[in-house]
Enzyme design. Structure first.
Site, PDB file in Angstrom:
ATOM      1  N   ARG A 196       0.656  -1.173   0.107  1.00 44.40           N
ATOM      2  CA  ARG A 196      -0.120  -0.106  -0.104  1.00 44.40           C
ATOM      3  C   ARG A 196       0.902   1.254  -0.086  1.00 44.40           C
ATOM      4  NH1 ARG A 196      -3.062  -3.271   3.424  1.00 44.40           N
ATOM      5  NH2 ARG A 196      -4.685  -4.094   2.613  1.00 44.40           N
ATOM      6  N   LYS A 242       3.526  11.455 -11.195  1.00 46.15           N
ATOM      7  CA  LYS A 242       2.694  10.626 -12.059  1.00 46.15           C
ATOM      8  C   LYS A 242       3.503   9.108 -12.760  1.00 46.15           C
ATOM      9  CE  LYS A 242      -0.268  14.013 -14.791  1.00 46.15           C
ATOM     10  NZ  LYS A 242      -0.421  14.354 -16.194  1.00 46.15           N
ATOM     11  N   GLU A 256      10.635  18.830 -24.945  1.00 47.06           N
ATOM     12  CA  GLU A 256       9.991  19.083 -23.686  1.00 47.06           C
ATOM     13  C   GLU A 256      10.498  20.425 -22.931  1.00 47.06           C
ATOM     14  OE1 GLU A 256       6.956  17.344 -22.509  1.00 47.06           O
ATOM     15  OE2 GLU A 256       7.494  15.271 -23.003  1.00 47.06           O
ATOM     16  N   LYS A 314       8.197  22.995 -13.871  1.00 43.74           N
ATOM     17  CA  LYS A 314       7.484  21.909 -13.611  1.00 43.74           C
ATOM     18  C   LYS A 314       7.031  21.826 -12.149  1.00 43.74           C
ATOM     19  CE  LYS A 314       5.763  17.357 -14.391  1.00 43.74           C
ATOM     20  NZ  LYS A 314       5.912  16.153 -15.002  1.00 43.74           N
ATOM     21  N   GLU A 326      -3.877  17.666 -11.076  1.00 44.47           N
ATOM     22  CA  GLU A 326      -4.192  18.014 -12.356  1.00 44.47           C
ATOM     23  C   GLU A 326      -5.970  18.443 -12.390  1.00 44.47           C
ATOM     24  OE1 GLU A 326      -2.216  16.380 -15.899  1.00 44.47           O
ATOM     25  OE2 GLU A 326      -4.024  16.652 -16.928  1.00 44.47           O
ATOM     26  N   ARG A 367      -2.301  22.163 -14.157  1.00 43.45           N
ATOM     27  CA  ARG A 367      -1.175  21.152 -14.714  1.00 43.45           C
ATOM     28  C   ARG A 367      -1.509  20.884 -16.160  1.00 43.45           C
ATOM     29  NH1 ARG A 367       1.458  16.198 -11.187  1.00 43.45           N
ATOM     30  NH2 ARG A 367       2.552  15.522 -12.825  1.00 43.45           N
ATOM     31  N   ASN A 371       0.561  19.653 -21.018  1.00 44.67           N
ATOM     32  CA  ASN A 371       0.159  18.719 -22.099  1.00 44.67           C
ATOM     33  C   ASN A 371       0.181  19.517 -23.480  1.00 44.67           C
ATOM     34  OD1 ASN A 371       0.145  16.389 -20.717  1.00 44.67           O
ATOM     35  ND2 ASN A 371      -1.962  16.670 -19.976  1.00 44.67           N
ATOM     36  N   HIS A 409       0.216  17.707 -26.780  1.00 45.78           N
ATOM     37  CA  HIS A 409      -0.164  16.215 -26.490  1.00 45.78           C
ATOM     38  C   HIS A 409      -1.162  15.791 -27.202  1.00 45.78           C
ATOM     39  CE1 HIS A 409       3.201  17.089 -23.823  1.00 45.78           C
ATOM     40  NE2 HIS A 409       3.223  15.673 -23.360  1.00 45.78           N
ATOM     41  N   HIS A 444      -0.440  12.629 -29.292  1.00 46.03           N
ATOM     42  CA  HIS A 444      -0.754  11.485 -29.008  1.00 46.03           C
ATOM     43  C   HIS A 444      -1.664  10.603 -30.274  1.00 46.03           C
ATOM     44  CE1 HIS A 444      -0.779  11.947 -24.313  1.00 46.03           C
ATOM     45  NE2 HIS A 444       0.458  11.551 -24.942  1.00 46.03           N
ATOM     46  N   HIS A 446       8.026  10.133 -28.520  1.00 48.39           N
ATOM     47  CA  HIS A 446       7.168  10.841 -27.820  1.00 48.39           C
ATOM     48  C   HIS A 446       7.424  12.503 -27.959  1.00 48.39           C
ATOM     49  CE1 HIS A 446       4.348  12.154 -24.698  1.00 48.39           C
ATOM     50  NE2 HIS A 446       5.177  12.945 -24.214  1.00 48.39           N
TER      51      HIS A 446
HETATM   52  P1  NAD Z   1      12.779   5.577 -22.295  1.00 46.60           P
HETATM   53  O1  NAD Z   1      12.794   5.487 -20.698  1.00 46.60           O
HETATM   54  O2  NAD Z   1      12.079   4.413 -23.179  1.00 46.60           O
HETATM   55  O3  NAD Z   1      14.247   5.719 -22.687  1.00 46.60           O
HETATM   56  C1  NAD Z   1      14.834   5.837 -23.852  1.00 46.60           C
HETATM   57  C2  NAD Z   1      15.996   5.062 -24.308  1.00 46.60           C
HETATM   58  O4  NAD Z   1      16.956   5.427 -23.789  1.00 46.60           O
HETATM   59  C3  NAD Z   1      15.484   3.591 -23.734  1.00 46.60           C
HETATM   60  O5  NAD Z   1      16.072   2.586 -24.624  1.00 46.60           O
HETATM   61  C4  NAD Z   1      16.467   3.742 -22.584  1.00 46.60           C
HETATM   62  O6  NAD Z   1      17.127   2.169 -22.252  1.00 46.60           O
HETATM   63  C5  NAD Z   1      17.936   4.344 -23.193  1.00 46.60           C
HETATM   64  N1  NAD Z   1      18.455   4.958 -22.099  1.00 46.60           N
HETATM   65  C6  NAD Z   1      18.100   5.680 -20.841  1.00 46.60           C
HETATM   66  N2  NAD Z   1      19.081   6.307 -20.296  1.00 46.60           N
HETATM   67  C7  NAD Z   1      20.181   6.137 -20.949  1.00 46.60           C
HETATM   68  C8  NAD Z   1      21.565   6.392 -20.885  1.00 46.60           C
HETATM   69  N3  NAD Z   1      21.920   7.388 -20.094  1.00 46.60           N
HETATM   70  N4  NAD Z   1      22.502   6.257 -21.755  1.00 46.60           N
HETATM   71  C9  NAD Z   1      22.117   5.358 -22.785  1.00 46.60           C
HETATM   72  N5  NAD Z   1      20.700   4.889 -22.938  1.00 46.60           N
HETATM   73  C10 NAD Z   1      19.658   5.259 -22.052  1.00 46.60           C
HETATM   74  O7  NAD Z   1      12.106   6.940 -22.701  1.00 46.60           O
HETATM   75  P2  NAD Z   1      11.929   8.363 -22.136  1.00 46.60           P
HETATM   76  O8  NAD Z   1      11.889   9.251 -23.183  1.00 46.60           O
HETATM   77  O9  NAD Z   1      12.954   8.483 -21.144  1.00 46.60           O
HETATM   78  O10 NAD Z   1      10.500   8.224 -21.280  1.00 46.60           O
HETATM   79  C11 NAD Z   1       9.391   8.010 -22.049  1.00 46.60           C
HETATM   80  C12 NAD Z   1       8.394   7.398 -21.066  1.00 46.60           C
HETATM   81  O11 NAD Z   1       8.001   8.599 -20.024  1.00 46.60           O
HETATM   82  C13 NAD Z   1       6.968   7.134 -21.609  1.00 46.60           C
HETATM   83  O12 NAD Z   1       6.603   6.157 -21.297  1.00 46.60           O
HETATM   84  C14 NAD Z   1       6.177   8.174 -21.183  1.00 46.60           C
HETATM   85  O13 NAD Z   1       4.770   7.990 -20.956  1.00 46.60           O
HETATM   86  C15 NAD Z   1       6.757   8.684 -19.942  1.00 46.60           C
HETATM   87  N6  NAD Z   1       6.312  10.055 -19.415  1.00 46.60           N
HETATM   88  C16 NAD Z   1       5.924  10.129 -18.144  1.00 46.60           C
HETATM   89  C17 NAD Z   1       5.809  11.397 -17.447  1.00 46.60           C
HETATM   90  C18 NAD Z   1       5.305  11.425 -16.130  1.00 46.60           C
HETATM   91  O14 NAD Z   1       4.790  12.667 -15.797  1.00 46.60           O
HETATM   92  N7  NAD Z   1       5.408  10.476 -15.220  1.00 46.60           N
HETATM   93  C19 NAD Z   1       5.991  12.563 -18.273  1.00 46.60           C
HETATM   94  C20 NAD Z   1       6.424  12.419 -19.769  1.00 46.60           C
HETATM   95  C21 NAD Z   1       6.693  11.157 -20.133  1.00 46.60           C
HETATM   96  N1  GLY Z   2       3.993  15.115 -18.097  1.00 48.08           N
HETATM   97  C1  GLY Z   2       2.783  15.812 -17.758  1.00 48.08           C
HETATM   98  C2  GLY Z   2       2.592  15.969 -16.209  1.00 48.08           C
HETATM   99  O1  GLY Z   2       3.388  15.660 -15.491  1.00 48.08           O
HETATM  100  O2  GLY Z   2       1.594  16.331 -15.624  1.00 48.08           O
END
Ligand code: NAD
Ligand code: GLY
Length: 368
Positions: free
Chosen positions: A124, A146, A188, A230, A240, A244, A248, A251, A255, A268
């Site tokens: 939990r 998130k 971003e 942020k 949100e 917040r 997006n 987006h 999307h 993305h």
């Molecule tokens: P990712 O985590 O897939 O990383 C991209 C690639 O880079 C992967 O192959 C990873 O293994 C590699 N990698 C990571 N760090 C590295 C490093 N230092 N050196 C070499 N390779 C490395 O993608 P991302 O762009 O980091 O994140 C995308 C994800 O984030 C999506 O799932 C999206 O939905 C999520 N997201 C979440 C929020 C939130 O608020 N929680 C906001 C934006 C995006």
């Molecule tokens: N990436 C959108 C949020 O964190 O609200």
């Protein structure tokens, strides 16, 4: 460079937490990790790509002082699933970790979102730390709580709000990141200038060549400003319920592009770069942005090497259909994040449908 690491706070009362930004943070767990651990048990979560690069260094710094285990997940958005989160639960249970255990996410946004979700659910709710290693995760996903996974019927559809105890941004990890992923993260960064800070947008225009060379001073400034914006928005509207949603920008269009291309062709950040140009175009048609400003926005994304037009296969009808599934649809009404001016975003459902059609026509091929 002076004043490193930089420190920010996400101000959420008793759940407030620090963000540290600088090079070499991974080398000093005593300063940046130990103070945020509740008990003696730590489970580091990483993936098959990041673990060979950074896991040993992190584990070596922790092992002498803490009972430290690791779980290495497969790499890729397609593995952002409940099955992968279950592997984290398996590891926690196999090691008999209790409620005072801490999860540590070492990786990009995929690892961070899943680790946070596992932390939100295990017994939990347990603590977790974010060590984001992509630019996108450093400026966006690691901050704000998130967390979640994808469902076959929709991205990020299963999740929870669960804030980390600290965010440790070691910019040295970006040296191994593929340039395509780095450019996607810059989308971003530019977003923060567009939604909230015109001066930051201008600084990005001036410094974009240095940023593309990963020049340290400019990079730290850009990450700090992004995280500050942020953090401020999250502190104001954690769940949100209003403001917040401006995070997006681009987006809804983006999307639609990601869905139309099966989440495999476009990153993305690439999709939202194009989406932000489309949102800017619509904002101009609504009489808010000047055409010159739309051109400046497009030019900056182009300089970074990000796409500013959707795939040629996409039609106006395709966009409208895909956009109707957006999470921002309320009572059948699509709300869009739009720009009043560079540095000021609003969320609105009160836009002229005709203008939206014109934007879609301007960016899409007509249906044959
Ligand atoms: P990712 O985590 O897939 O990383 C991209 C690639 O880079 C992967 O192959 C990873 O293994 C590699 N990698 C990571 N760090 C590295 C490093 N230092 N050196 C070499 N390779 C490395 O993608 P991302 O762009 O980091 O994140 C995308 C994800 O984030 C999506 O799932 C999206 O939905 C999520 N997201 C979440 C929020 C939130 O608020 N929680 C906001 C934006 C995006
Ligand atoms: N990436 C959108 C949020 O964190 O609200």
């Amino acid at each position: 460079m002076e004043n490193l690491p930089r420190t920010l706070t996400v101000d959420l009362g008793e759940r407030s937490y620090p963000i540290f930004i600088g090079p070499g943070i991974l080398n000093s767990p005593d300063q940046y990790i130990f103070p945020y651990l509740k008990g003696k048990d730590i489970m580091v979560v990483s993936n098959e790509t990041v673990a060979p690069l950074y896991l040993d260094r992190l584990m070596n710094g922790l092992r002498d002082h803490y009972n430290t285990e690791a779980v290495v997940l497969p790499d890729g958005e397609q593995y952002k699933t409940l099955e992968s989160v279950n592997l984290i639960f398996d590891a926690l249970l196999a090691n008999k970790f209790g409620r005072d255990a801490t999860l540590v996410a070492l990786g990009g946004g995929v690892v961070g979102d899943m680790t946070g979700f596992a932390a939100a659910c295990y017994q939990r709710g347990i603590d977790f730390l974010q060590i984001p290693t992509t630019l996108l995760s450093q400026v966006d996903s690691s901050v704000g709580g998130k967390t979640g996974v994808n469902h076959p019927l929709g991205k990020n559809m299963i999740g929870a709000f669960h804030q980390p105890r600290a965010v440790l941004i070691d910019i040295a990890t970006l040296s191994t990141l593929e340039m395509r992923h780095y450019r996607a993260g810059l989308a971003e960064v530019i977003k923060y200038g567009l939604i909230e800070d015109c001066e930051f947008f201008v600084a990005l225009q001036e410094n974009i060549d240095d940023l593309l060379r990963l020049e340290q001073d400019v990079l730290v400034d850009a990450i700090e400003t992004s995280c500050r914006i942020k953090a401020e928005i999250v502190a104001d509207d954690e769940r949100e319920s209003g403001r917040r949603a401006i995070l997006n920008l681009g987006h809804t269009f983006g999307h639609a592009i990601e869905t139309a291309t099966g989440y495999s062709e476009w990153l993305h950040g690439e999709a939202i770069a194009c989406g932000m140009v489309m949102a800017a175009d619509l904002s101009e048609r609504l009489g808010w942005l000047a055409r010159d400003e739309v051109d400046e926005i497009r030019a900056l994304f182009q300089k970074v090497g990000l796409p500013t037009a959707p795939p040629s296969s996409m039609t106006r009808e395709g966009f409208i259909d895909l956009m109707s599934h957006d999470k921002k649809v309320v009572s059948g009404q699509l709300r869009l994040v739009l720009l009043k001016t560079i540095g000021q975003a609003i969320v609105s459902s009160e836009y002229d449908q005709d203008c939206l059609d014109k934007t879609l026509d301007a960016f899409c091929k007509p249906l044959d």
